[in-house]
Design an enzyme around this catalytic site. Structure first.
Site, mmCIF file in Angstrom:
data_model
loop_
_atom_site.group_PDB
_atom_site.id
_atom_site.type_symbol
_atom_site.label_atom_id
_atom_site.label_comp_id
_atom_site.label_asym_id
_atom_site.label_seq_id
_atom_site.Cartn_x
_atom_site.Cartn_y
_atom_site.Cartn_z
ATOM 1 N N HIS A 140 -1.892 0.973 7.150
ATOM 2 C CA HIS A 140 -2.445 0.882 5.793
ATOM 3 C C HIS A 140 -2.754 2.281 5.284
ATOM 4 O O HIS A 140 -3.180 3.146 6.052
ATOM 5 C CB HIS A 140 -3.709 0.021 5.776
ATOM 6 C CG HIS A 140 -4.174 -0.304 4.394
ATOM 7 N ND1 HIS A 140 -3.424 -1.063 3.508
ATOM 8 C CD2 HIS A 140 -5.289 0.054 3.715
ATOM 9 C CE1 HIS A 140 -4.078 -1.168 2.361
ATOM 10 N NE2 HIS A 140 -5.201 -0.495 2.456
ATOM 11 N N CYS B 95 0.807 -1.227 0.000
ATOM 12 C CA CYS B 95 0.000 0.000 0.000
ATOM 13 C C CYS B 95 0.835 1.270 0.000
ATOM 14 O O CYS B 95 0.545 2.208 -0.733
ATOM 15 C CB CYS B 95 -0.973 -0.012 1.181
ATOM 16 S SG CYS B 95 -0.176 -0.051 2.811
ATOM 17 N N HIS C 74 -6.074 1.788 -3.370
ATOM 18 C CA HIS C 74 -5.018 1.289 -2.495
ATOM 19 C C HIS C 74 -4.596 -0.104 -2.952
ATOM 20 O O HIS C 74 -5.245 -0.710 -3.809
ATOM 21 C CB HIS C 74 -5.506 1.241 -1.043
ATOM 22 C CG HIS C 74 -6.669 0.320 -0.824
ATOM 23 N ND1 HIS C 74 -6.683 -0.662 0.128
ATOM 24 C CD2 HIS C 74 -7.891 0.228 -1.431
ATOM 25 C CE1 HIS C 74 -7.843 -1.320 0.103
ATOM 26 N NE2 HIS C 74 -8.587 -0.784 -0.836
#
Length: 193
Positions: A153, A101, A165
Site C-alpha cells: 500500500h 493506491c 491515498h
C-alpha cells in the site's frame, strides 16, 4: 450551384474530421503519458491552478490537514486530489470509475511533477530515498504492509501526519499516519530519487 453544394456538404465533414483528429491526438497523448517508467524523464506539469481556485483549495485543505494555508507548498497536489477525492477503490483500476493506491500515486506524480514512477507500490518503494517519519515533507511517498513481508500500500504525504491515498474501504481519501492501522503497518517513507 454544384460547387456550392459540395462546399456546404464538405464543410461539416471537414469540421468533423478536424474535431476527430484533435480528440484522438489528445487521447493518444494521454495514453503516451502512461507508458514505461523512465526515471530521468520529466515533463512539465499539466495542471494549471487559477488564483481563485488556489485560494479555495488552500482554505479547504489547510482545514482538512490542520495546518496554516501557507504551509501548502505545491497547490497543484491539492488540485489533483480534489479531482480524485472520493473515487472508489478498484484493484488494478486507473480511472475515475475506480483506482488503486499505486495508480493514484503514479498519476499524481505524473500530472503534478511530470515524473514517471513505477505502477506498483512495491516497485515505488524501491525508488525512494528513505526518511524518518518526522522528516517527511509534502509530496513524499509513504508505504505500508498489511502483514506480509512486502509493501502492498502507498500514499502521498501532505503534512501534519496526514497523507492521501486510495483506501480499500473509502476510496481516495486523506488519512492520518497515527491512526491505528497505519501506525501498525507503516513500513517507510521518503522522497522519490
Amino acid at each position: 450551384m454544384i460547387v456550392t453544394r459540395k462546399f456546404k456538404f464538405s464543410y461539416p465533414c471537414f469540421l468533423l474530421v478536424i474535431s476527430s483528429c484533435i480528440f484522438f491526438a489528445c487521447h493518444t497523448h494521454n495514453l503516451a503519458l502512461t507508458s514505461a517508467y523512465d526515471p530521468d524523464h520529466l515533463e512539465p506539469s499539466s495542471i494549471v491552478v487559477l488564483p481563485l481556485q488556489e485560494a479555495e483549495l488552500r482554505t479547504r485543505y489547510s482545514i482538512l490537514l490542520g495546518i496554516e494555508p501557507e504551509l501548502l507548498h505545491d497547490i497543484r497536489i491539492y488540485f489533483f486530489i480534489d479531482q480524485w477525492m472520493g473515487t472508489p477503490y478498484l484493484n488494478g483500476g486507473t480511472t475515475h470509475m475506480g483506482i488503486d493506491c499505486s495508480a493514484f500515486s503514479q498519476g499524481l506524480y505524473r500530472e503534478v511533477n511530470g515524473l514517471f514512477i513505477p505502477r506498483t507500490s512495491l516497485l515505488q518503494g524501491d525508488i525512494v530515498q528513505k526518511k524518518s517519519k518526522s522528516s517527511l515533507v509534502e509530496g513524499d511517498l509513504v508505504f505500508f504492509s498489511s502483514g506480509h513481508n512486502y509493501i502492498d500500500h502507498v500514499g502521498v504525504y501532505l503534512g501534519n501526519g496526514k497523507f492521501v491515498h486510495a483506501s480499500t474501504s473509502k476510496g481516495v481519501t486523506i488519512s492520518d499516519l497515527n491512526q491505528n492501522w497505519y501506525l501498525k503497518n507503516y513500513v517507510r517513507g521518503g522522497a522519490v530519487k
